[in-house]
Each structure stands twice: as C-alpha cells, then as structure tokens.
Enzyme design. Structure first.
Site, PDB file in Angstrom:
ATOM      1  N   CYS A  60       0.705  -1.026  -0.006  1.00 39.79           N
ATOM      2  CA  CYS A  60      -0.144  -0.017  -0.084  1.00 39.79           C
ATOM      3  C   CYS A  60       0.729   1.149  -0.090  1.00 39.79           C
ATOM      4  O   CYS A  60       0.238   2.388  -0.212  1.00 39.79           O
ATOM      5  CB  CYS A  60      -0.893  -0.090   1.158  1.00 39.79           C
ATOM      6  SG  CYS A  60      -0.089  -0.122   2.861  1.00 39.79           S
ATOM      7  N   TYR A  61       2.200   1.142   0.144  1.00 40.26           N
ATOM      8  CA  TYR A  61       2.987   2.534   0.156  1.00 40.26           C
ATOM      9  C   TYR A  61       2.916   2.805  -1.043  1.00 40.26           C
ATOM     10  O   TYR A  61       3.389   2.423  -2.045  1.00 40.26           O
ATOM     11  CB  TYR A  61       4.363   2.323   0.604  1.00 40.26           C
ATOM     12  CG  TYR A  61       4.564   1.793   1.984  1.00 40.26           C
ATOM     13  CD1 TYR A  61       3.588   1.840   2.996  1.00 40.26           C
ATOM     14  CD2 TYR A  61       5.764   1.165   2.352  1.00 40.26           C
ATOM     15  CE1 TYR A  61       3.685   1.557   4.245  1.00 40.26           C
ATOM     16  CE2 TYR A  61       6.156   0.690   3.822  1.00 40.26           C
ATOM     17  CZ  TYR A  61       4.740   1.003   4.843  1.00 40.26           C
ATOM     18  OH  TYR A  61       5.223   0.504   6.015  1.00 40.26           O
ATOM     19  N   SER A  62       2.551   4.279  -1.074  1.00 43.87           N
ATOM     20  CA  SER A  62       2.275   5.019  -2.428  1.00 43.87           C
ATOM     21  C   SER A  62       1.720   4.294  -3.468  1.00 43.87           C
ATOM     22  O   SER A  62       2.299   4.322  -4.699  1.00 43.87           O
ATOM     23  CB  SER A  62       3.661   5.552  -2.701  1.00 43.87           C
ATOM     24  OG  SER A  62       4.356   6.509  -1.678  1.00 43.87           O
TER      25      SER A  62
END
Length: 320
Positions: A60-62
């Site tokens: 889910c990071y960036s």
C-alpha cells in the site's frame, strides 16, 4: 554493520532496516515527501554501500510505487540473493482473507520484479477474517516458494499469541518477526507483546524508532515538508508533546555528553532493548551515515535508566 538472524530462520539481516515508505510517487496521495525513482536508487545504493541488506516496504505504500522503485533500484545494484525484502499485506481489498493474500503476493512480486519475497508481514490484525483462514493462506504462500518467512505487525499480545497457536496446532508456518511501534516516546508494548516475542524468539523490527524525527532533533517540529504534512505522525505524538519533550531533552543532553547524535542515542537504546533491526526511513544520504554510527555508541545501565525515567503510559497506537 552488524547482522542477526530473523527468529529461528537462516535469514541474515542487517541490524538496521531501510524503511521504504519514503519511496514512491507523491501523486499517489499517500505522502507528499516521497522520493522519485532516481532519488530512491541513490538512497538504496548508499544503504548497500554501508552494509544494509534489509529493506521493508508494503503493497500500500504510495499505491504500490514504493515496491516498484525499490525493486528497480535493487535490480540495478545488487544480486537478488544478497538482500532481504520484506513487504506487507492487509490494507487491501479482503484484508487477510484466503483470496486476498495470494492475490496481493502476486501483485507485490510483479511490482518488486522478483519471484520470491523474503518476509511477508501482515500489516495489522484482521478482525473480519477467521485466524485459521489467514494462517492457512499464509502457510500456502510459503509452501509455494513465493514467500520464505512470515511476520506480523502492530497488534495486541493476545492476538499474536492466538495466531501463533493456531499455526502450531495445524502444523502451519509460524511468524518469525514482529514489526511494532516502539521508541523512547512510545513503550506500551513492553507490557505484553514484547515479552511474548522475546519468549518465543521472535525478532523485533520496530517501526518509527525515532518517533517521526522527534528523537533526532532538540525541537519537536522541523522546517521540512514531512514535518509540516505528516498527519499520521502528528496523530501519534502531538497529544503528549509536553511530557514527551522532557524525554527528548534527555536524549539531547546525553548525545552532547557522549559527543554523538541524538539519532545514535535513540537507536542505541533500541538495540540495547533487544530490537533486532530498527526500521529507519531516510530521504538524505547523510542520515544513513549518522544512523550507521549507532554501532559505536554504548549505553550504560545508568544511561538507560536516565532515558526511561520520565516515561508515562500512553494511549495505544497501532494495535487497533
């Protein structure tokens, strides 16, 4: 650089882990301060030069671009079997269901440009999926060869214990690591989760070891884009600013006394507390040099007591 093994595995990781939340496309609307591919590769290359072989990201990071940038940078600079890549699953459709876990693993593999993940971490405890379903799905991705080991993050001690028990009862893969919120300003996991981990030889890889930078400078805030826009860190720490600033002052005082940086004091405290590999997120090379200097800093019992003396209980953050 110093190294350690993850739990009972033969996976050897550096005692500093590069947190990759700072890498990715800012247009993803997650964080405004993230680095582009070229800047990311510069930081990754510096990390490798300093002996860091452990990299932590998440699906889910960036919006997945953190995984893309990390995978690209590693492929350009080092052989795949020389690094340990951790990524996560939970903040996605289906959370930790039997459908979600294999689907998200496939997505991460594609974005990272690799055919296996060294450490797959469940990002949170899933209140909506039976534990048996989650642990069986995790076991299957390990037995498929797409994941080498599994870890957990940010949950209550009883939840972690239940998940380990279910895995053991069914002869499924058990967790080898715990990525929990832990630093001099937030020590709530010392009550139950940390003793459980230590008793089970679970490697602890704490996130936010510098409290979003608050333990690396004598002032609470900084004139940076991250300090001005990081709402998640503000929600974690700002409500207890007045009492926690007294701890920050002690870190600063001890750093000056030993002629080292505040970052090195805060990270040396982590290592002295048994953390296997604190996760550091940096956007400038100089911060990496500073962090690696931690291994030259030794804290006495008196130093530890002085740093810990003023801590008061906080509201639980993370395990919700």
């Amino acid at each position: 650089m110093e190294y350690t093994k993850l739990g009972n595995t033969d996976i050897e990781v550096s005692k500093l882990c590069m947190g990759c939340m700072s890498f990715g496309d800012p247009a993803s609307n997650m964080h405004a301060w993230t680095l582009n591919p070229e800047e990311t590769e510069k930081i990754i290359k510096k990390s490798l030069d300093l002996g860091i072989n452990f990299f932590d990201t998440a699906n889910c990071y960036s919006a997945g671009t953190s995984e893309e940038y990390l995978g690209r940078a590693l492929k350009n600079n080092i052989a795949r079997d020389k690094v340990v890549i951790a990524t996560k699953v939970y903040f996605n459709e289906g959370h930790l269901s039997k459908e979600a876990i294999p689907r998200e693993v496939e997505g991460s593999l594609k974005r990272l440009g690799t055919d296996y993940i060294d450490l797959l971490i469940i990002h949170r405890f899933d209140y909506t999926t039976p534990i048996e379903e989650t642990m069986e799905a995790l076991d299957k991705v390990v037995k498929s060869g797409k994941v080498r080991a599994i870890g957990a993050s940010a949950m209550y001690g009883y939840q972690f214990l239940k998940m380990q028990y279910v895995a053991e009862k069914n002869n499924w893969t058990k967790f080898v690591s715990m990525q929990n919120h832990y630093n001099l300003l937030y020590r709530e996991d010392e009550r139950e989760l940390i003793p459980i981990c230590d008793d089970m030889n679970i490697s602890r890889t704490s996130y936010s070891p510098l409290a979003g930078g608050r333990l690396s400078r004598p002032t609470w805030s900084a004139d940076t884009l991250r300090s001005k826009t990081d709402k998640a860190a503000a929600n974690k720490y700002d409500s207890t600013k007045d009492m926690d600033m007294e701890i920050v002052k002690r870190v600063d005082e001890l750093a000056k006394k030993k002629n080292v940086s505040m970052t090195q004091i805060a990270l040396a405290w982590q290592l002295a507390k048994g953390v296997a590999s604190p996760i550091i997120g940096v956007t400038k090379e100089k911060y990496l040099d500073d962090a690696v200097g931690t291994f030259h800093v030794k804290l006495s019992k008196e130093d530890m007591d002085y740093l810990e003396e003023l801590y008061v209980p906080h509201k639980v953050v993370g395990a919700l």
